[in-house]
Write an enzyme that holds these catalytic residues in place. Structure first.
Site, PDB file in Angstrom:
ATOM      1  CE  LYS A  19      -2.243  10.847   3.114  1.00 23.12           C
ATOM      2  NZ  LYS A  19      -2.974  10.129   2.164  1.00 23.12           N
ATOM      3  CG  HIS A  48      -1.880  -1.091   1.406  1.00 25.46           C
ATOM      4  ND1 HIS A  48      -3.128  -0.759   0.973  1.00 25.46           N
ATOM      5  CD2 HIS A  48      -2.085  -2.473   1.625  1.00 25.46           C
ATOM      6  CE1 HIS A  48      -4.208  -1.959   1.052  1.00 25.46           C
ATOM      7  NE2 HIS A  48      -3.380  -2.811   1.477  1.00 25.46           N
ATOM      8  CE  LYS A  66     -13.869   6.194   1.324  1.00 24.26           C
ATOM      9  NZ  LYS A  66     -12.962   6.137   2.285  1.00 24.26           N
ATOM     10  CB  THR A  90     -10.071   5.038  -0.935  1.00 24.05           C
ATOM     11  OG1 THR A  90      -9.581   5.187   0.345  1.00 24.05           O
ATOM     12  CG2 THR A  90      -9.408   3.623  -1.292  1.00 24.05           C
ATOM     13  CE  LYS A  95      -6.441  14.011   0.166  1.00 26.19           C
ATOM     14  NZ  LYS A  95      -6.429  12.720  -0.645  1.00 26.19           N
ATOM     15  NE  ARG A  96      -3.350  10.215  10.155  1.00 31.35           N
ATOM     16  CZ  ARG A  96      -2.907   9.268  10.998  1.00 31.35           C
ATOM     17  NH1 ARG A  96      -3.917   8.528  11.400  1.00 31.35           N
ATOM     18  NH2 ARG A  96      -1.923   9.700  11.641  1.00 31.35           N
TER      19      ARG A  96
END
Ligand code: 26W
Length: 818
Positions: A556, A362, A662, A658, A550-551
């Site tokens: 990111k 992952h 959504k 992911t 998100k985290r």
């Protein structure tokens, strides 16, 4: 009266009686005296009664027909609330709602009484939960295996702009969905030493002086969607062995030692490590890993033998899937059981093991790859270490034959190297399948991280693009949208999410567009009310809701988003008449407690929000809100209310993502880089229905390899960037002058590892394009429709079908209604 209505009335009446009866038998109370929590547990009690028959029937079918089972081993299962999903899956949502309404109970109030089971950090844990849902929905014999953490992921509070972590005491009122199975408890052994004995021409290994731990399973039923299947998520709790005072390890009656032992054992399942994509070589974590893996495999083998399976048939009856490398000790543990307990020789044991275990990677983030110091590993798991050593030696011998003299390559591929056990290498060598979680990610695995292994064993490698359960993320989270969809294209999409493409016919239909717009507006109003109540900030539901949840992680690039907001604000201050569509920037996400820079980013967002939200001169064109404590439940409120989905990671770094799926399923349009599953989202919706910007992954990887990027150049050559970065350190923001110096330094002194400044200009331009597109609501509606219509392939039902056929070889089982 129509038959349907009569049936509904009958069922509602029955449900009401069941509920009142349960309240009485469970709590000895009448409705008037019952608390919200009493009512909640009574409701779950009613559902448990109804599930139990199907659960028994499912297990019986699996046993009697000797169906092949898959066991999904994961350190994390981020389940969220089960009650609302199970009401839908059991087909009793409306009956239950109406029954409770007659008793003056609001079903949503009861749902609030259920704690979010937050036994996961982020993407990997939520994926495991979506997969559990899809496996059961597709009638597949598959179960989860994990840890029953006493404390899940911490609760995040924002105090003066800072993140503060509070313990997540989710079990304080008990957990209504779990079944303790004391009779299935098993022993797991740590430490001690191994004595070798020769009997005849056979060596036996005797483990002595170990610390025994009792692993007690708590089973959570996983309910399929209207199909009678009930699978099992088995979560292990660590407990001291009864009669601890008599353990040979301790002196009889040594009270302090005994208490110490109890505590050291209970620590094992006490807390979820809150690091996401960051590895710290902590002994307790390795203990957790071996604990749930050993208990899980023991219970699989026990069940398998009860059905009198010949042990050699194991790979035909069982697949053990490991969710990242965290459960990679499954490889040597299965070897141990096959050899030391079942009496097989090495070759047979190895053959069985490597046909039983499959592995998903992952992340390629180097700092997330687990490596355990040999000394630590050996001391905690002496017998397991011996087996890993042997696996390593045999593998290296094979490499030597294949690449004679190529020491460099062999050292890069060895499982034990530089005094460390490399878990990803163990996982690749010990499994029959290695998959990445998006097409690009799998390519990167083959080309870079696992390149040598790919050359050696190409047949093992395959891609399985992630997915999300559309039942939770649309049917449950966005009832309004689900209804419009069903009104427009019929209800087949619930069973077959690919059928969402039928919506494409209506992409320019004014009435469908209008209905979708109304649903989105209602969802935005709902979120706006929440924001007003919780944060006392007014946001305009007519503005663009632009969301990054998100985290919090440097790769990111929440920072890129923030810098763009600062730039927009600067331009508005320069020119209060600047013509932009009003925007509400929403952020949410947790930072690992020890991740200083990530916490700084949260602080920065909050300081900026404070400044912008209180500036009347910009006439409400801009608002910024940090949503506290991002969780599954908060996500269920936010995705349906979003217009723009921020998926802006440095290309090559986000394995899949992911959240991106959504958002699109709920009609948001992606602003993203060519990273992870964004690439496939773009292929699905086409360039007109997504905003893509920035370096691609090859360009990023080339910069890492060959250099050539100097972030100072961006600072010196782009006035906007210079202004913003200076504002980080010149006292412009509330809080101390040097508060954000570390962020400033990471971008300049440390040369901006994640290309934030490099991608800034392209991002800002893409944001302007988006602003222009939003002005034509017909065009925007159409984009939104295309996103919903193409989201079907990102259902986890599709992912699971691919795993079932391509890796696990498990087949659907029709469970009869008893
Ligand atoms: C050892 C510390 C640690 C903890 C968690 C290392 C690595 C992890 C996870 C593998 C991190 C993770 O959640 N990865 C995410 O997995 C998702 C599901 O496949 C992907 O969608 C995300 O892109 C990926 O970051």
């Amino acid at each position: 009266m129509a038959r349907e209505t009569k049936k509904h009335l009958r069922e509602t009446e029955k449900f009401k009686l069941d509920f009142l009866y349960k309240l009485q038998t469970l709590h000895g109370k009448e409705l008037e005296e019952a608390s919200n929590n009493d009512k909640y547990t009574a409701l779950v009690g009613v559902l448990r009664d109804r599930i139990s028959q199907n659960w028994v029937a499912t297990n019986r079918d699996y046993s009697e027909k000797s169906r092949k089972q898959v066991y999904y081993f994961s350190m994390e299962f981020l389940l969220g609330k089960l009650l609302p999903m199970y009401l839908i899956n059991m087909g009793v949502h409306d009956v239950c709602r109406d029954a409770l309404a007659e008793l003056d109970i609001d079903i949503d109030k009861l749902t609030e009484a259920e704690p979010d089971a937050g036994l996961g950090n982020g993407g990997l844990g939520r994926l495991a939960a979506c997969f559990m849902d899809s496996i059961a929905a597709m009638k597949l014999p598959g179960h989860g295996n994990g840890i029953r953490y006493r404390y899940g992921l911490f609760e995040q509070k924002i105090v003066d702009g800072h993140q503060v972590e509070l313990p997540d005491n989710w079990l304080k009122d008990g957990y209504a969905w779990e079944y303790r199975r004391g009779d299935r408890a098993t022993e797991v052994r740590f430490g001690g030493h191994v004595r070798t004995e020769a009997t005849g021409n056979k060596l036996t290994f005797i483990h002595e002086g170990y610390e025994p731990v009792l692993a007690v399973p708590y089973d959570v039923p996983i309910i399929g969607h209207e199909n009678n299947t009930v699978n099992t998520l088995r979560l292990w709790n660590a407990e001291p062995i009864e009669g601890e005072f008599d353990l040979p390890t301790f002196n009889r009656g040594d009270y302090l030692k005994a208490v110490e032992y109890k505590h050291s054992v209970e620590r094992i399942s006490k807390i979820l490590y809150p690091e996401d994509n960051f590895y710290e070589g902590r002994l307790l974590r390795l203990k957790q890993q071996y604990f749930f893996v050993s208990a899980g495999i023991q219970s699989i083998i026990r069940r398998f033998k009860k059905r009198r399976g010949p042990i050699r048939a194991l790979p035909d009856r069982v697949t053990i899937h490991i969710n990242d490398t965290h459960p990679a000790v499954a490889v040597p543990e299965l070897m141990r059981i096959l050899m030391d307990e079942e009496g097989l020789g090495w070759d047979d044991a190895w053959d069985i093991t490597t046909r039983t275990v499959s592995y998903t990677n992952h992340t390629i983030m180097p700092e997330a790859l687990e490596k355990w110091p040999v000394q630590m590993f050996k001391t905690l798991l002496p017998r397991i270490y011996m087996i890993v050593e042997e696996i390593n030696e045999r593998y290296c011998r094979r490499l030597w034959q294949r690449y004679p003299g190529n020491w460099d390559k062999i050292a890069q591929m060895a499982i034990i190297a530089d005094e460390q056990v490399h878990m990803a290498r163990l996982a690749v060598v010990g499994s029959f399948s290695v998959n990445g979680v998006a097409a690009l990610h799998t390519d990167i695995l083959k080309k870079h991280l696992f390149h040598h292994y790919y050359e050696d064993m190409p047949h093992k490698f395959n891609n399985k693009t992630n997915g999300i359960t559309h039942r939770r993320w649309l049917l449950r989270a966005n009832r309004g949208l689900a209804e419009v969809l069903t009104d427009t294209i019929g209800k087949s999409w619930v069973e077959h999410p690919e059928d969402l493409t039928n919506l494409l016919k209506y992409d320019s239909d004014a009435s469908v567009q209008e209905k979708l717009k109304q649903v989105k507006l209602q969802n935005k109003e709902h979120l706006a009310r929440h924001i007003k109540e919780k944060y006392d900030v007014l946001v305009d539901p007519a503005s663009i809701f632009d969301v990054q949840i998100k985290r919090i992680h440097a790769y990111k690039r929440q920072l890129l988003n923030v810098l763009h907001v600062m730039d927009l604000y600067n331009r508005l201050k320069d020119n209060p008449d600047l013509d932009i569509v009003p925007r509400t920037f929403l952020f949410g996400g947790k930072a690992a407690p020890g991740y200083y820079l990530a916490k700084q980013i949260i602080k920065l967002i909050n300081m900026l929000a404070y400044k912008i939200n209180n500036d009347l001169s910009i006439k409400g064109k801009l608002k910024v809100v940090f949503l506290e404590n991002y969780s599954v439940s908060l996500g269920e409120m936010v995705f349906p209310a979003s217009d723009v989905s921020e998926q802006i990671s440095t290309a090559s770094k986000e394995a899949s993502g992911t959240g991106n799926m959504k958002f699109m399923l709920n009609g948001a349009v992606t602003m993203g880089t060519m990273d992870g599953a964004n690439v496939e989202i773009r292929n699905a919706v086409g360039d007109d229905n997504i905003f893509i910007f920035g370096l691609n992954s090859d360009q990023v990887i080339d910069f890492y390899r060959y250099g050539g990027y100097k972030s100072y150049d961006c600072y010196n050559n782009d006035k906007r960037i210079k202004l913003i970065l200076d504002q980080l350190v010149n006292g412009y923001l509330p809080g101390g002058k040097d508060e954000f110096r570390p962020i400033f330094d990471s971008l300049l002194r440390d040369n901006d590892e994640f290309f934030v400044l490099k991608d800034f200009d392209d991002y800002a331009t893409a944001q302007e394009r988006l602003d222009q597109r939003f002005r034509d609501q017909g065009v925007w509606s159409k984009m939104s429709i295309h996103n919903i219509a193409h989201a079907g392939i990102f259902s986890s039902d599709r992912s699971i079908a691919e795993y079932a056929i391509g890796i696990w070889n498990v087949k659907p089982a029709e469970i009869p209604r008893l």
